[in-house]
Each structure stands twice: as C-alpha cells, then as structure tokens.
Enzyme design. Structure first.
Site, PDB file in Angstrom:
ATOM      1  N   HIS A  17       0.838  -1.207   0.000  1.00 49.08           N
ATOM      2  CA  HIS A  17       0.000   0.000   0.000  1.00 49.08           C
ATOM      3  C   HIS A  17       0.876   1.262   0.000  1.00 49.08           C
ATOM      4  O   HIS A  17       0.626   2.205  -0.753  1.00 49.08           O
ATOM      5  CB  HIS A  17      -0.863   0.055   1.275  1.00 49.08           C
ATOM      6  CG  HIS A  17      -1.922  -0.993   1.380  1.00 49.08           C
ATOM      7  ND1 HIS A  17      -2.082  -1.789   2.500  1.00 49.08           N
ATOM      8  CD2 HIS A  17      -2.908  -1.363   0.519  1.00 49.08           C
ATOM      9  CE1 HIS A  17      -3.112  -2.592   2.331  1.00 49.08           C
ATOM     10  NE2 HIS A  17      -3.628  -2.371   1.135  1.00 49.08           N
ATOM     11  N   LYS A  41     -16.254  -7.129   4.897  1.00 53.15           N
ATOM     12  CA  LYS A  41     -15.149  -7.723   5.653  1.00 53.15           C
ATOM     13  C   LYS A  41     -15.277  -7.357   7.125  1.00 53.15           C
ATOM     14  O   LYS A  41     -15.679  -6.242   7.457  1.00 53.15           O
ATOM     15  CB  LYS A  41     -13.807  -7.178   5.140  1.00 53.15           C
ATOM     16  CG  LYS A  41     -13.444  -7.567   3.726  1.00 53.15           C
ATOM     17  CD  LYS A  41     -12.097  -6.962   3.346  1.00 53.15           C
ATOM     18  CE  LYS A  41     -11.737  -7.229   1.888  1.00 53.15           C
ATOM     19  NZ  LYS A  41     -10.517  -6.494   1.485  1.00 53.15           N
ATOM     20  N   SER A 128      -2.899  -7.588   3.141  1.00 54.79           N
ATOM     21  CA  SER A 128      -3.242  -7.454   4.563  1.00 54.79           C
ATOM     22  C   SER A 128      -3.652  -8.809   5.131  1.00 54.79           C
ATOM     23  O   SER A 128      -3.299  -9.143   6.270  1.00 54.79           O
ATOM     24  CB  SER A 128      -4.397  -6.460   4.737  1.00 54.79           C
ATOM     25  OG  SER A 128      -4.041  -5.200   4.241  1.00 54.79           O
TER      26      SER A 128
END
Ligand code: PNS
Length: 166
Positions: A17, A41, A128
């Site tokens: 990121h 999520k 992630s």
C-alpha cells in the site's frame, strides 16, 4: 489542484500500500488516503488503529491526507473534486475484483477515472490478509509491513509479542 484518492480497508497497511501511495504522491498534486469501512469484511483493526498506522508510515509526506470514510467512494470523490481513484494491481487475480469496482464507480460517478499502478515485484504477493495470517501463527511479518509500525502490528496480532520470530 489535481487530487486523487487511494481508497482501501488498510487492515493493516502493508509495504505494498505504502509503495502505491508514495508513487501516487509523486505523480499527483494531492493524494487522499481514504480508509473505508468495508461492510463485506470484518476488520481486525479499528478505524482509529488503521489511521494511526497510516499516519506513522506516511509521516512527512506533505501532499498526503488520511481520512476515515463511510458511504460510497464515488460520492466522496465528487465531494472532494477528485479526478481519479488510484489503486495498486498485484496479479491477474486482483483484476476481476478491481475491474468490477472501477466500472461500478464509473457508473455512479461518470467523471471519475480509476487508474491502476502495477505493484513492485517485491510486493507482488503482499496483502493485509497474508500479514494477519502469518502473524497469527507467530510468523515473521517484517518484510511485509513498514518498519516503523512493525512492532505495534506484530504485538497486536500476536497477542503481546510472545511466540513470534522477530
Ligand atoms: O482494501 P479493500 O478492502 O480492497 O478496499 C475496498 C474499498 C474500500 C476500496 C471498497 O470496498 C470501496 O470502495 N468501498 C466504499 C463503498 C463503495 O463505494 N462501494 C461501491 C464500489 S465497490
């Protein structure tokens, strides 16, 4: 001023990121990093934690703003006069999901472009979810997250930093 948005869950932010955000900030005048509540999520980190990590990892980048967002990205982009959404693309596996989001955003806000920056080779496989999975088994996540927030993320995911490789 040419403003772009780098949106995401950032749960937690990874080196991948940061690489994309830095490259966007080298290309555009202003970059808004928008931390979204993604209803699909269940996050591991709170919005406040995710923003704290981003602020530490992006400290000193004058043209980068970090915000918490709810609602539609297309609406937020209109509100901030953003010309584009900038996202990283790792492999073909990202493409379908990203393409669907890009087309949806274009339908909701026809003035908004989605631009993709290809991931650096070293971050091609970093995500992630992978960080959370490796850390949950006490594995070493040092290469996957920015150094300045590594200990905080590891301790949080490994329950106090025990049973891990440093
Ligand atoms: O890091 P992620 O989870 O892949 O990011 C997904 C995100 C936050 C960019 C996406 O879920 C999003 O844009 N959410 C805002 C709600 C929205 O605009 N939905 C319609 C387009 S998919």
């Amino acid at each position: 001023m040419q403003t772009v948005i780098c949106p995401g869950s950032f749960d937690p932010v990874t080196r991948g990121h940061i690489d994309i955000i830095k490259r966007a900030s080298n290309t555009f005048e202003r970059v808004i990093v928008a931390v979204f509540v993604n209803k699909a999520k269940v996050p591991c980190f709170t919005i406040e934690e995710r923003i704290h990590f981003l602020k530490k990892a992006l400290a000193g980048m004058e043209n980068v703003e970090i915000v918490a967002c709810e609602g539609l990205l297309a609406d937020y982009a209109r509100e901030r006069n953003a010309i584009a959404v900038v996202k990283g693309l790792r492999a073909m596996s990202d493409f379908e999901y990203e393409f669907q989001m890009a087309l949806t955003n274009k339908m909701l806000n026809p003035d908004l472009e989605t631009l993709f920056i290809s991931s650096s080779t070293e971050n091609m496989y970093v995500s992630s979810s992978m960080v959370k999975s490796v850390a949950s088994f006490g594995g070493n996540i040092r290469d996957f997250v920015p150094e300045c927030i590594h200990d905080e993320i590891r301790d949080r995911l490994c329950g106090g930093g025990k049973n891990h490789e440093s």
